[in-house]
Enzyme design. Structure first.
Site, PDB file in Angstrom:
ATOM      1  N   LYS A   1       0.879  -1.182   0.000  1.00 28.01           N
ATOM      2  CA  LYS A   1       0.000   0.000   0.000  1.00 28.01           C
ATOM      3  C   LYS A   1       0.911   1.225   0.000  1.00 28.01           C
ATOM      4  O   LYS A   1       1.394   1.659   1.045  1.00 28.01           O
ATOM      5  CB  LYS A   1      -0.880  -0.040   1.261  1.00 28.01           C
ATOM      6  CG  LYS A   1      -2.233   0.644   1.133  1.00 28.01           C
ATOM      7  CD  LYS A   1      -2.167   2.111   0.800  1.00 28.01           C
ATOM      8  CE  LYS A   1      -1.768   2.960   1.996  1.00 28.01           C
ATOM      9  NZ  LYS A   1      -1.557   4.376   1.620  1.00 28.01           N
TER      10      LYS A   1
ATOM     11  N   CYS B   1      14.415  10.332   5.620  1.00 26.89           N
ATOM     12  CA  CYS B   1      14.213  10.048   7.049  1.00 26.89           C
ATOM     13  C   CYS B   1      15.498  10.222   7.857  1.00 26.89           C
ATOM     14  O   CYS B   1      15.474  10.661   8.986  1.00 26.89           O
ATOM     15  CB  CYS B   1      13.649   8.658   7.233  1.00 26.89           C
ATOM     16  SG  CYS B   1      14.624   7.413   6.397  1.00 26.89           S
TER      17      CYS B   1
ATOM     18  N   GLU C   1      10.734  16.697  13.504  1.00 29.06           N
ATOM     19  CA  GLU C   1      11.133  16.381  12.138  1.00 29.06           C
ATOM     20  C   GLU C   1      10.444  17.351  11.174  1.00 29.06           C
ATOM     21  O   GLU C   1       9.219  17.379  11.091  1.00 29.06           O
ATOM     22  CB  GLU C   1      10.725  14.944  11.810  1.00 29.06           C
ATOM     23  CG  GLU C   1      11.230  14.489  10.465  1.00 29.06           C
ATOM     24  CD  GLU C   1      10.857  13.048  10.154  1.00 29.06           C
ATOM     25  OE1 GLU C   1       9.702  12.664  10.391  1.00 29.06           O
ATOM     26  OE2 GLU C   1      11.737  12.317   9.667  1.00 29.06           O
TER      27      GLU C   1
ATOM     28  N   GLU D   1       9.754   1.612  10.434  1.00 31.11           N
ATOM     29  CA  GLU D   1      10.849   2.535  10.095  1.00 31.11           C
ATOM     30  C   GLU D   1      10.249   3.927  10.149  1.00 31.11           C
ATOM     31  O   GLU D   1       9.406   4.259   9.322  1.00 31.11           O
ATOM     32  CB  GLU D   1      11.379   2.260   8.680  1.00 31.11           C
ATOM     33  CG  GLU D   1      12.035   0.922   8.502  1.00 31.11           C
ATOM     34  CD  GLU D   1      13.340   0.788   9.244  1.00 31.11           C
ATOM     35  OE1 GLU D   1      13.899   1.814   9.686  1.00 31.11           O
ATOM     36  OE2 GLU D   1      13.795  -0.354   9.398  1.00 31.11           O
TER      37      GLU D   1
HETATM   38  P1  NAD Z   1       2.776   8.810   6.850  1.00 31.60           P
HETATM   39  O1  NAD Z   1       2.999   8.158   8.161  1.00 31.60           O
HETATM   40  O2  NAD Z   1       1.828   9.944   6.768  1.00 31.60           O
HETATM   41  O3  NAD Z   1       2.239   7.736   5.781  1.00 31.60           O
HETATM   42  C1  NAD Z   1       2.964   6.585   5.446  1.00 31.60           C
HETATM   43  C2  NAD Z   1       2.023   5.536   4.894  1.00 31.60           C
HETATM   44  O4  NAD Z   1       1.143   5.099   5.932  1.00 31.60           O
HETATM   45  C3  NAD Z   1       1.127   5.993   3.757  1.00 31.60           C
HETATM   46  O5  NAD Z   1       1.030   4.951   2.819  1.00 31.60           O
HETATM   47  C4  NAD Z   1      -0.204   6.262   4.460  1.00 31.60           C
HETATM   48  O6  NAD Z   1      -1.310   6.195   3.604  1.00 31.60           O
HETATM   49  C5  NAD Z   1      -0.194   5.156   5.482  1.00 31.60           C
HETATM   50  N1  NAD Z   1      -1.039   5.384   6.669  1.00 31.60           N
HETATM   51  C6  NAD Z   1      -1.384   6.566   7.256  1.00 31.60           C
HETATM   52  N2  NAD Z   1      -2.141   6.367   8.355  1.00 31.60           N
HETATM   53  C7  NAD Z   1      -2.257   5.022   8.499  1.00 31.60           C
HETATM   54  C8  NAD Z   1      -2.896   4.178   9.454  1.00 31.60           C
HETATM   55  N3  NAD Z   1      -3.568   4.684  10.504  1.00 31.60           N
HETATM   56  N4  NAD Z   1      -2.803   2.848   9.318  1.00 31.60           N
HETATM   57  C9  NAD Z   1      -2.114   2.314   8.289  1.00 31.60           C
HETATM   58  N5  NAD Z   1      -1.492   3.060   7.326  1.00 31.60           N
HETATM   59  C10 NAD Z   1      -1.562   4.393   7.433  1.00 31.60           C
HETATM   60  O7  NAD Z   1       4.229   9.216   6.323  1.00 31.60           O
HETATM   61  P2  NAD Z   1       4.617  10.043   5.005  1.00 31.60           P
HETATM   62  O8  NAD Z   1       4.246  11.469   5.213  1.00 31.60           O
HETATM   63  O9  NAD Z   1       4.094   9.339   3.786  1.00 31.60           O
HETATM   64  O10 NAD Z   1       6.216   9.864   4.984  1.00 31.60           O
HETATM   65  C11 NAD Z   1       7.086  10.692   5.656  1.00 31.60           C
HETATM   66  C12 NAD Z   1       7.587  10.039   6.934  1.00 31.60           C
HETATM   67  O11 NAD Z   1       8.202   8.788   6.655  1.00 31.60           O
HETATM   68  C13 NAD Z   1       8.636  10.840   7.666  1.00 31.60           C
HETATM   69  O12 NAD Z   1       8.334  10.885   9.029  1.00 31.60           O
HETATM   70  C14 NAD Z   1       9.916  10.043   7.442  1.00 31.60           C
HETATM   71  O13 NAD Z   1      10.895  10.239   8.415  1.00 31.60           O
HETATM   72  C15 NAD Z   1       9.412   8.668   7.401  1.00 31.60           C
HETATM   73  N6  NAD Z   1      10.358   7.782   6.708  1.00 31.60           N
HETATM   74  C16 NAD Z   1      11.109   6.914   7.453  1.00 31.60           C
HETATM   75  C17 NAD Z   1      12.037   6.084   6.843  1.00 31.60           C
HETATM   76  C18 NAD Z   1      12.878   5.120   7.643  1.00 31.60           C
HETATM   77  O14 NAD Z   1      13.472   4.217   7.061  1.00 31.60           O
HETATM   78  N7  NAD Z   1      12.958   5.254   8.961  1.00 31.60           N
HETATM   79  C19 NAD Z   1      12.208   6.133   5.461  1.00 31.60           C
HETATM   80  C20 NAD Z   1      11.432   7.037   4.728  1.00 31.60           C
HETATM   81  C21 NAD Z   1      10.500   7.856   5.378  1.00 31.60           C
END
Ligand code: NAD
Length: 493
Positions: free
Chosen positions: A182, A290, A389, A256
């Site tokens: 997803k 990230c 962040e 992550e």
């Molecule tokens: P997000 O948490 O808003 O969304 C990530 C994914 O989760 C999307 O596909 C979203 O639709 C889904 N999602 C949202 N709410 C959900 C729920 N309640 N249940 C299940 N799925 C749900 O993050 P984003 O804005 O897309 O990405 C940015 C973030 O990702 C930043 O905080 C960044 O640090 C982090 N990130 C971490 C890593 C790592 O390896 N640690 C790598 C890349 C990005």
């Protein structure tokens, strides 16, 4: 098999979403909708999970010869490489990532991830073990079997539209799981391209479905009782919600999450190299990384010079659309992200940090989500811009006196994803490596990752590891098999 951008990929076929709803895919360089993708709902999740469960029950994937499964993963890697040009064009438009960066890293590394996990398919194996039982009846053969944990929900963010899915799909398949990917609603198309590539490479029907959609689809996957494991990359707050939702079913979860990583510069280094490292460490992909080194800690004696040289380099970055090969920094991914970053620039000012350069919306470039890369100096460790962040091209440069203070400030965060240390003093370098609580520590470099080495966070930056041999384990269960070799079966009563 031809890809249909407005459809979902379920059970090896392209299908319309049950709800008939579609998401708008916005080009961040123009602010305009340039494509649409299906918005999966609970019914679609149900279909994909049923297909995945059936594929596992019939051993469509696991029943295949392991070396053939390995070859399938290698073919996915090749499929990605063959489409490099199209994928780079797509990702640079959809995400705003500079095309040169997509070509150099996002796409080749995604292919390498599949090659790496292809090599691990035949490494999934248990052990034979000694066995100890009080009393005379001690002749037992004990072995462990490694089995796929079950159907895996793979939920990814938008910042690396192909690479993040590859970090989840490759180990899940290598472990023998069936998965449902997803992707983030901001970047659905690269994930659909991956669906097409996996089908062409020979992944059997139902083993990998791709559901484009919003948070609701992700939540439905997490809640589904037949999904045994969730692998998630995204914000810490979302990760926390997922852990809570997974708790009643004791679902396996790896996370992550976010970061606020320190990049520590001591005064004995070549300052220009450290400035280059800080620049690369933060402004890559417009800071939407990230592990971005978003807190730059600089020793007092070189602080002013460092800030001045960083300002010069940041002002030299070319901001422009992702598909333009001369672009260093693209737009941020969405209007929402733009507002979030501008909000932090305001917060930094309000808390008394000094905005050295940038921080404004670049309206001259049109209605796209362009920002002037920014540098804040005079930042105190407790300020919001040093704690939260930002996920944008905004650095916070903090002074420190000595090694002890550097480590203390570095650890003064809820996160623990990564850290950088710049020094020529070997003993000090290794003391700081030991002192900093982070999942990856770079010495005299920053950002570089490899599919072969574990990546993940301490503290609120995550749970478990992606990449490297450690990444396979969370997709596996261990079954202990105890065989009685004694002449007579054990009888206590
Ligand atoms: P997000 O948490 O808003 O969304 C990530 C994914 O989760 C999307 O596909 C979203 O639709 C889904 N999602 C949202 N709410 C959900 C729920 N309640 N249940 C299940 N799925 C749900 O993050 P984003 O804005 O897309 O990405 C940015 C973030 O990702 C930043 O905080 C960044 O640090 C982090 N990130 C971490 C890593 C790592 O390896 N640690 C790598 C890349 C990005």
């Amino acid at each position: 098999m031809e890809r249909h951008e407005r459809q979902l990929f379920v059970n090896g076929a392209w299908v319309a979403p049950a709800s008939g709803r579609y998401l708008e895919d916005v080009d961040p360089a123009t602010g305009q909708v340039f494509a649409e993708a299906a918005d999966a709902g609970p019914e679609d999740v149900e279909r994909a999970v049923a297909a995945a469960a059936a594929s596992m029950a019939e051993r469509r994937w696991l029943g295949m010869d392991p070396l053939e499964r390995s070859r399938v993963l290698h073919r996915i890697a090749e499929g990605i490489r063959q489409r490099q040009e199209d994928l780079a064009a797509l990702i640079s438009q959809e995400n705003g990532m500079p095309i040169t960066f997509a070509q150099w890293l996002e796409i080749p590394m995604a292919a390498d991830v599949f090659d790496y996990f292809a090599g691990l398919v035949a490494q999934v194996r248990g052990h034979t073990l000694p066995f100890s039982l009080p009393g005379p009846q001690g002749d037992y053969l004990v072995l462990t079997l490694k089995e796929p944990v079950g159907v895996a929900g793979l939920i990814t963010p938008w910042n690396f539209p192909l690479l993040m899915p590859s970090w989840k799909v490759a180990p899940a398949l290598a472990a023998g799981c069936s998965g449902i990917l997803k992707p983030a609603p901001e970047t659905p198309l690269a994930a659909l391209a991956l669906a097409e590539i996996t089908a062409e490479a020979g992944v059997p029907e139902g083993v990998l479905s791709v559901l484009t959609g919003g948070d609701e689809a992700g939540a439905a996957l997490v809640a589904h009782p037949a999904v045994e494991k969730i692998a998630f990359t995204g914000e810490t707050a979302t990760g926390s919600r997922i852990l809570t939702a997974a708790a009643p079913q004791i679902k396996r979860v790896t996370l992550e999450l976010g970061g606020k990583s320190p990049n520590i510069v001591f005064d004995d280094v070549d300052l220009d190299e450290a400035v280059s490292g800080a620049l690369f460490g933060l402004y890559l992909n417009a800071g939407q990384v990230c592990q971005a080194g978003s807190r730059i800690l600089v020793q007092e004696s070189v602080y002013d010079t460092f800030v001045e040289r960083l300002r010069e380099r940041v002002e030299g970055l070319r901001v422009g659309p992702g598909p333009d090969p001369t672009t260093d920094v693209g737009p941020v991914v969405s209007g929402r992200q733009l507002e979030r970053v501008l909000g932090y620039v305001e917060a930094g000012r309000a808390e008394g940090a000094r905005l050295v350069t940038g921080g404004r919306r670049l309206e001259a470039l049109g209605p796209g989500f362009f920002l002037e890369p920014a540098v804040f100096a005079g930042v105190a460790p407790g300020m919001r811009i040093a704690q939260e962040e930002i996920f944008g091209p905004v650095s916070a440069v903090l002074p420190f006196k000595d090694e002890e203070e550097a480590v203390a400030v570095a650890n003064q965060t809820l996160y623990g994803l990564a850290a950088g240390v710049w020094t020529r003093d070997v003993k000090r370098a290794l003391r700081v490596v030991r002192g900093v609580k982070a999942g990856t520590v770079w010495l005299n470099t920053y950002q570089v990752l490899s599919p072969t080495a574990p990546f993940g966070g301490y503290k609120r930056s995550g749970l478990g590891r992606d990449l490297g041999p450690d990444a396979l384990e969370p997709y596996l269960e261990t079954k202990t098999v105890v065989v009685d070799l004694n002449d007579q079966a054990l009888s206590f009563f």
